[in-house]
Design a protein around this motif. Structure first.
Motif, PDB file in Angstrom:
ATOM      1  N   ARG A  41       0.834  -1.214   0.000  1.00 51.15           N
ATOM      2  CA  ARG A  41       0.000   0.000   0.000  1.00 51.15           C
ATOM      3  C   ARG A  41       0.863   1.257   0.000  1.00 51.15           C
ATOM      4  NH1 ARG A  41      -4.853   0.516   3.912  1.00 51.15           N
ATOM      5  NH2 ARG A  41      -5.205   2.251   2.482  1.00 51.15           N
ATOM      6  N   ILE A  42       1.944   1.242   0.776  1.00 47.78           N
ATOM      7  CA  ILE A  42       2.845   2.402   0.800  1.00 47.78           C
ATOM      8  C   ILE A  42       3.433   2.615  -0.595  1.00 47.78           C
ATOM      9  CG2 ILE A  42       5.054   3.271   1.668  1.00 47.78           C
ATOM     10  CD1 ILE A  42       4.290   2.003   4.400  1.00 47.78           C
ATOM     11  N   GLU A  43       3.847   1.531  -1.233  1.00 44.87           N
ATOM     12  CA  GLU A  43       4.420   1.678  -2.573  1.00 44.87           C
ATOM     13  C   GLU A  43       3.371   2.139  -3.583  1.00 44.87           C
ATOM     14  OE1 GLU A  43       6.892  -1.553  -3.876  1.00 44.87           O
ATOM     15  OE2 GLU A  43       8.061  -1.524  -2.020  1.00 44.87           O
ATOM     16  N   ASN A  52      -0.393  10.587   6.346  1.00 46.25           N
ATOM     17  CA  ASN A  52      -0.835   9.557   5.409  1.00 46.25           C
ATOM     18  C   ASN A  52      -0.227   8.196   5.748  1.00 46.25           C
ATOM     19  OD1 ASN A  52      -2.569  11.139   3.757  1.00 46.25           O
ATOM     20  ND2 ASN A  52      -0.759  12.061   2.822  1.00 46.25           N
ATOM     21  N   VAL A  53       1.005   8.198   6.216  1.00 47.76           N
ATOM     22  CA  VAL A  53       1.624   6.938   6.648  1.00 47.76           C
ATOM     23  C   VAL A  53       0.867   6.393   7.855  1.00 47.76           C
ATOM     24  CG1 VAL A  53       3.714   5.898   7.647  1.00 47.76           C
ATOM     25  CG2 VAL A  53       3.901   7.497   5.740  1.00 47.76           C
ATOM     26  N   TYR A  54       0.559   7.258   8.807  1.00 50.74           N
ATOM     27  CA  TYR A  54      -0.179   6.817   9.998  1.00 50.74           C
ATOM     28  C   TYR A  54      -1.545   6.245   9.627  1.00 50.74           C
ATOM     29  CZ  TYR A  54       3.334   9.340  12.796  1.00 50.74           C
ATOM     30  OH  TYR A  54       4.511   9.772  13.382  1.00 50.74           O
ATOM     31  N   ALA A  55      -2.179   6.790   8.627  1.00 48.11           N
ATOM     32  CA  ALA A  55      -3.469   6.247   8.188  1.00 48.11           C
ATOM     33  C   ALA A  55      -3.298   4.819   7.665  1.00 48.11           C
ATOM     34  CB  ALA A  55      -4.087   7.138   7.117  1.00 48.11           C
ATOM     35  N   LEU A  56      -2.217   4.578   6.953  1.00 56.02           N
ATOM     36  CA  LEU A  56      -1.950   3.231   6.441  1.00 56.02           C
ATOM     37  C   LEU A  56      -1.578   2.270   7.565  1.00 56.02           C
ATOM     38  CD1 LEU A  56       0.045   4.127   3.194  1.00 56.02           C
ATOM     39  CD2 LEU A  56      -2.352   3.443   3.387  1.00 56.02           C
ATOM     40  N   THR A  61      -2.664  -1.969  11.758  1.00 56.00           N
ATOM     41  CA  THR A  61      -2.797  -2.238  13.199  1.00 56.00           C
ATOM     42  C   THR A  61      -4.153  -2.872  13.489  1.00 56.00           C
ATOM     43  OG1 THR A  61      -1.303  -0.422  13.750  1.00 56.00           O
ATOM     44  CG2 THR A  61      -2.775  -1.177  15.495  1.00 56.00           C
ATOM     45  N   GLU A  62      -5.190  -2.391  12.847  1.00 55.80           N
ATOM     46  CA  GLU A  62      -6.524  -2.980  13.022  1.00 55.80           C
ATOM     47  C   GLU A  62      -6.525  -4.447  12.593  1.00 55.80           C
ATOM     48  OE1 GLU A  62      -9.303  -1.928  14.522  1.00 55.80           O
ATOM     49  OE2 GLU A  62      -8.110  -0.203  15.141  1.00 55.80           O
ATOM     50  N   GLU A  63      -5.797  -4.753  11.527  1.00 55.31           N
ATOM     51  CA  GLU A  63      -5.697  -6.148  11.097  1.00 55.31           C
ATOM     52  C   GLU A  63      -5.004  -6.993  12.169  1.00 55.31           C
ATOM     53  OE1 GLU A  63      -4.899  -7.202   6.906  1.00 55.31           O
ATOM     54  OE2 GLU A  63      -4.505  -5.053   6.662  1.00 55.31           O
ATOM     55  N   PHE A  64      -3.965  -6.445  12.792  1.00 54.79           N
ATOM     56  CA  PHE A  64      -3.308  -7.165  13.882  1.00 54.79           C
ATOM     57  C   PHE A  64      -4.249  -7.317  15.078  1.00 54.79           C
ATOM     58  CE2 PHE A  64       0.879  -6.703  11.874  1.00 54.79           C
ATOM     59  CZ  PHE A  64       1.468  -7.909  12.233  1.00 54.79           C
ATOM     60  N   GLU A 106       2.787   6.237  17.553  1.00 56.30           N
ATOM     61  CA  GLU A 106       1.725   6.626  16.630  1.00 56.30           C
ATOM     62  C   GLU A 106       1.537   5.601  15.520  1.00 56.30           C
ATOM     63  OE1 GLU A 106      -1.399   8.912  15.435  1.00 56.30           O
ATOM     64  OE2 GLU A 106      -0.168   9.271  17.210  1.00 56.30           O
ATOM     65  N   LEU A 107       2.615   4.902  15.144  1.00 56.92           N
ATOM     66  CA  LEU A 107       2.524   3.907  14.079  1.00 56.92           C
ATOM     67  C   LEU A 107       1.530   2.793  14.407  1.00 56.92           C
ATOM     68  CD1 LEU A 107       6.277   3.623  13.078  1.00 56.92           C
ATOM     69  CD2 LEU A 107       4.423   4.530  11.659  1.00 56.92           C
ATOM     70  N   THR A 108       1.399   2.467  15.695  1.00 55.59           N
ATOM     71  CA  THR A 108       0.478   1.401  16.123  1.00 55.59           C
ATOM     72  C   THR A 108      -0.461   1.898  17.223  1.00 55.59           C
ATOM     73  OG1 THR A 108       2.120   0.545  17.677  1.00 55.59           O
ATOM     74  CG2 THR A 108       2.055  -0.480  15.488  1.00 55.59           C
ATOM     75  N   ALA A 109      -0.847   3.144  17.127  1.00 56.12           N
ATOM     76  CA  ALA A 109      -1.617   3.779  18.187  1.00 56.12           C
ATOM     77  C   ALA A 109      -2.940   3.060  18.497  1.00 56.12           C
ATOM     78  CB  ALA A 109      -1.888   5.234  17.841  1.00 56.12           C
ATOM     79  N   GLY A 110      -3.544   2.438  17.521  1.00 56.86           N
ATOM     80  CA  GLY A 110      -4.831   1.790  17.730  1.00 56.86           C
ATOM     81  C   GLY A 110      -4.761   0.344  18.176  1.00 56.86           C
ATOM     82  N   ARG A 111      -3.595  -0.086  18.617  1.00 55.88           N
ATOM     83  CA  ARG A 111      -3.446  -1.511  18.948  1.00 55.88           C
ATOM     84  C   ARG A 111      -4.182  -1.891  20.228  1.00 55.88           C
ATOM     85  NH1 ARG A 111       1.659   0.629  20.335  1.00 55.88           N
ATOM     86  NH2 ARG A 111       2.218   0.232  22.495  1.00 55.88           N
ATOM     87  N   ASP A 112      -4.710  -3.112  20.210  1.00 59.18           N
ATOM     88  CA  ASP A 112      -5.366  -3.695  21.392  1.00 59.18           C
ATOM     89  C   ASP A 112      -4.461  -4.730  22.047  1.00 59.18           C
ATOM     90  OD1 ASP A 112      -7.676  -2.261  20.847  1.00 59.18           O
ATOM     91  OD2 ASP A 112      -8.622  -3.906  19.768  1.00 59.18           O
TER      92      ASP A 112
END
Length: 113
Positions: A41-43, A52-56, A61-64, A106-112
């Motif tokens: 996706r980044i590429e 925009n990177v954080y959005a990706l 992170t949601e998938e993890f 911030e890269l994984t801010a939404g992690r559970d």
């Protein structure tokens, strides 16, 4: 789509998790696939800034977060050490694509996990 970034293409994602029998390979394979999709996706989208990177990375992170259920079902979990390994991979990806100033949290801010 194949990865064109040579640093990423040659990287052994989640190697430590593969090396630890606590983490089932088939579930770790799914985690590796998440990271590779993030790179694709980044590429493809070529984000121009950190927002925009954080959005990706948020989507990855949601998938993890969902993958955690598979770890638990297989008698494992994303525990402290695994969390650090996964976060390191997110930092690696950001850095490999030139976002060396990305905030690690911030890269994984939404992690559970």
């Amino acid at each position: 789509m194949s990865i064109t970034n040579q640093q990423v293409a040659g990287h052994a994602f989640l190697r430590q998790m593969y090396d630890d029998s606590y983490f089932p390979d088939h579930v770790v394979d799914s985690g590796k696939a998440i990271l590779l999709r993030l790179c694709e996706r980044i590429e493809a989208e070529q984000p121009s800034d950190l927002e925009n990177v954080y959005a990706l990375t948020e989507a990855a992170t949601e998938e993890f977060n969902l993958l955690e259920r598979e770890f638990v079902a297989a008698g494992s979990e994303i525990e402290t050490v695994a969390r650090e390994w996964i976060c390191d991979e997110f930092r690696f990806v950001a850095s490999a694509y030139g976002f060396t100033d990305a905030d690690a949290e911030e890269l994984t801010a939404g992690r559970d996990w």
